[in-house]
Write a protein that holds these residues in place. Structure first.
Motif, PDB file in Angstrom:
ATOM      1  N   CYS A  70     -29.090   9.183 -16.033  1.00 13.59           N
ATOM      2  CA  CYS A  70     -27.947   8.229 -15.564  1.00 13.59           C
ATOM      3  C   CYS A  70     -27.787   8.129 -14.022  1.00 13.59           C
ATOM      4  O   CYS A  70     -26.846   7.146 -13.428  1.00 13.59           O
ATOM      5  N   SER A  71     -28.701   8.676 -13.221  1.00 18.46           N
ATOM      6  CA  SER A  71     -28.503   8.853 -11.728  1.00 18.46           C
ATOM      7  C   SER A  71     -28.890   7.710 -11.112  1.00 18.46           C
ATOM      8  O   SER A  71     -30.110   7.534 -10.799  1.00 18.46           O
ATOM      9  N   ILE A  72     -28.294   6.639 -10.990  1.00 20.21           N
ATOM     10  CA  ILE A  72     -28.663   5.485 -10.269  1.00 20.21           C
ATOM     11  C   ILE A  72     -28.918   5.576  -8.908  1.00 20.21           C
ATOM     12  O   ILE A  72     -28.016   6.010  -8.065  1.00 20.21           O
ATOM     13  N   PRO A  73     -30.020   5.192  -8.417  1.00 16.79           N
ATOM     14  CA  PRO A  73     -30.360   5.383  -6.930  1.00 16.79           C
ATOM     15  C   PRO A  73     -29.451   4.900  -5.904  1.00 16.79           C
ATOM     16  O   PRO A  73     -28.741   3.702  -6.328  1.00 16.79           O
ATOM     17  N   PHE A  74     -28.903   5.460  -4.798  1.00 18.30           N
ATOM     18  CA  PHE A  74     -28.114   4.768  -3.874  1.00 18.30           C
ATOM     19  C   PHE A  74     -26.704   5.132  -4.310  1.00 18.30           C
ATOM     20  O   PHE A  74     -25.832   4.656  -3.592  1.00 18.30           O
ATOM     21  N   VAL A  75     -26.382   5.402  -5.573  1.00 13.03           N
ATOM     22  CA  VAL A  75     -24.982   5.594  -6.177  1.00 13.03           C
ATOM     23  C   VAL A  75     -24.898   7.048  -6.570  1.00 13.03           C
ATOM     24  O   VAL A  75     -23.580   7.642  -6.007  1.00 13.03           O
ATOM     25  N   PHE A  76     -25.843   7.527  -7.082  1.00  8.55           N
ATOM     26  CA  PHE A  76     -25.636   9.089  -7.432  1.00  8.55           C
ATOM     27  C   PHE A  76     -26.705   9.897  -6.958  1.00  8.55           C
ATOM     28  O   PHE A  76     -27.836   9.296  -6.520  1.00  8.55           O
ATOM     29  N   LYS A  77     -26.499  11.059  -6.351  1.00  8.83           N
ATOM     30  CA  LYS A  77     -27.341  11.923  -6.029  1.00  8.83           C
ATOM     31  C   LYS A  77     -28.503  12.290  -7.173  1.00  8.83           C
ATOM     32  O   LYS A  77     -28.050  12.204  -8.263  1.00  8.83           O
ATOM     33  N   PRO A  78     -29.858  12.351  -6.868  1.00 10.09           N
ATOM     34  CA  PRO A  78     -30.849  12.837  -7.816  1.00 10.09           C
ATOM     35  C   PRO A  78     -30.561  14.148  -8.347  1.00 10.09           C
ATOM     36  O   PRO A  78     -29.718  14.911  -7.805  1.00 10.09           O
ATOM     37  N   VAL A  79     -31.133  14.327 -10.067  1.00  8.36           N
ATOM     38  CA  VAL A  79     -30.483  15.539 -10.477  1.00  8.36           C
ATOM     39  C   VAL A  79     -31.724  16.202 -10.521  1.00  8.36           C
ATOM     40  O   VAL A  79     -32.739  15.818 -10.927  1.00  8.36           O
ATOM     41  N   GLU A  80     -31.638  17.750 -10.232  1.00  9.36           N
ATOM     42  CA  GLU A  80     -32.757  18.424 -10.195  1.00  9.36           C
ATOM     43  C   GLU A  80     -33.099  19.341 -11.564  1.00  9.36           C
ATOM     44  O   GLU A  80     -32.118  19.888 -11.985  1.00  9.36           O
ATOM     45  N   LEU A  81     -34.221  19.071 -12.009  1.00 12.42           N
ATOM     46  CA  LEU A  81     -34.549  19.367 -13.262  1.00 12.42           C
ATOM     47  C   LEU A  81     -36.021  20.419 -13.048  1.00 12.42           C
ATOM     48  O   LEU A  81     -36.941  19.771 -12.627  1.00 12.42           O
ATOM     49  N   ASN A  82     -36.059  21.503 -13.353  1.00  9.68           N
ATOM     50  CA  ASN A  82     -37.319  22.481 -13.405  1.00  9.68           C
ATOM     51  C   ASN A  82     -37.900  22.081 -11.937  1.00  9.68           C
ATOM     52  O   ASN A  82     -39.120  22.067 -11.920  1.00  9.68           O
ATOM     53  N   GLY A  83     -37.155  22.177 -10.847  1.00  8.30           N
ATOM     54  CA  GLY A  83     -37.648  22.090  -9.596  1.00  8.30           C
ATOM     55  C   GLY A  83     -38.012  20.779  -8.915  1.00  8.30           C
ATOM     56  O   GLY A  83     -38.707  20.638  -7.797  1.00  8.30           O
ATOM     57  N   GLU A  84     -37.879  19.822  -9.861  1.00  3.61           N
ATOM     58  CA  GLU A  84     -38.124  18.441  -9.429  1.00  3.61           C
ATOM     59  C   GLU A  84     -36.918  17.557  -9.385  1.00  3.61           C
ATOM     60  O   GLU A  84     -35.928  17.732 -10.147  1.00  3.61           O
ATOM     61  N   LEU A  85     -36.746  16.313  -8.618  1.00  2.00           N
ATOM     62  CA  LEU A  85     -35.613  15.469  -8.595  1.00  2.00           C
ATOM     63  C   LEU A  85     -35.894  14.291  -9.465  1.00  2.00           C
ATOM     64  O   LEU A  85     -36.913  13.658  -9.540  1.00  2.00           O
TER      65      LEU A  85
END
Length: 278
Positions: A154-169
């Motif tokens: 759900c992390s819309i770019p420029f609206v929400f921060k990227p979510v980190e999973l397993n060391g990647e965004l």
């Protein structure tokens, strides 16, 4: 020209009237922000027609609707959940260079309705898609921690921060594939699609600002990456009226639900009267 409701797999659709417990149905739910409430209306209409998907795939708003449905919530409970969402509650300002807001509110809300933060604990199989910023590839999640995967989707770019999973965004899966069908192919007998970013015409008055042009370009890229997925659906719902609402129309949740419900209800009735498919 938009594709018709009935895709090319007419022979499979004819068999809907002969559905048995042995037949499996999968549904893929697209992204669309607040428009995601229309997915709930579609699921409600399908349920009333006796069509109950066994496996769910979702991206962005579709991931939220998908996880609620897979967790066993009724359409009324799902609608109550999304009605609680508002931009005032969602926005928690973070570092501007990585996005305006965090996904903490969504995480907290999901934690109140999910008994366990694990894909395997859901009542129905669920798969959610997100875009891996590091690899530049679309990635599917169907096991492990559930809430973080949905937040990433759900992390819309420029609206929400990227979510980190397993060391990647990760960011919104709709960037690369807004209505994935791959997890359903060869897994279910029938595939239903619910697409909330259909082809639409935008008046010039909506394209007079940087923001208006930017969001239109985002919508166009999402529309384009959905084209190859639409013909793979045995039954496709694309309520055109959702185009009258933007992805932040959280005050219109009931109206968007009703748009999805009435559209799906009408199309199912048409199929019954014309072909006795369902």
């Amino acid at each position: 020209m938009p594709l018709p409701l009935v895709s090319y797999k007419t022979s499979l659709l004819i068999e809907f009237k002969n559905l048995t417990p042995d037949h499996s149905i999968g549904i893929t739910l697209s992204g669309g922000g607040a428009r995601g409430a229309a997915h709930i209306g579609v699921l409600r209409a399908l349920g009333e027609a006796g069509i109950v998907p066994d496996k769910v795939v979702g991206v962005s708003a579709g991931a939220i609707a998908g996880v609620l449905y897979a967790a066993g919530l009724s359409p009324d409970e799902m609608l109550d959940f999304v009605k609680e969402i508002s931009m005032v509650k969602v926005i928690k300002f973070g570092i501007p260079r990585t996005g305006l807001t965090t996904m903490d509110y969504l995480r907290e809300r999901l934690g109140t309705v999910l008994e366990n933060d694990d894909f395997m604990e859901l009542k129905r199989p669920l798969c959610v898609g997100a875009t891996n910023l590091n690899t530049g590839k679309f990635q599917l999640f169907d096991q492990g921690p559930l809430i973080e995967a949905v937040a990433a989707s759900c992390s819309i770019p420029f609206v929400f921060k990227p979510v980190e999973l397993n060391g990647e965004l990760f960011v919104d899966g709709g960037i690369m594939c807004n209505m994935p069908v791959e997890p359903l192919e060869d897994q279910v007998d029938y595939i239903i699609g619910s697409n909330l970013i259909p082809e639409s015409h935008v008046p010039v008055s909506d394209l007079t600002s940087v923001i208006g042009i930017s969001w239109r370009c985002f919508d166009l890229s999402v529309m384009a990456n959905t084209l190859n997925c639409r013909p793979c659906c045995d039954l496709l719902f694309e309520p055109p009226a959702v185009a009258n609402h933007n992805i932040f129309s959280f005050k219109k949740i009931q109206e968007l639900h009703d748009i999805g419900y009435n559209y799906a209800k009408t199309k199912i009735t048409e199929l019954r009267s014309v072909t006795d498919l369902v």
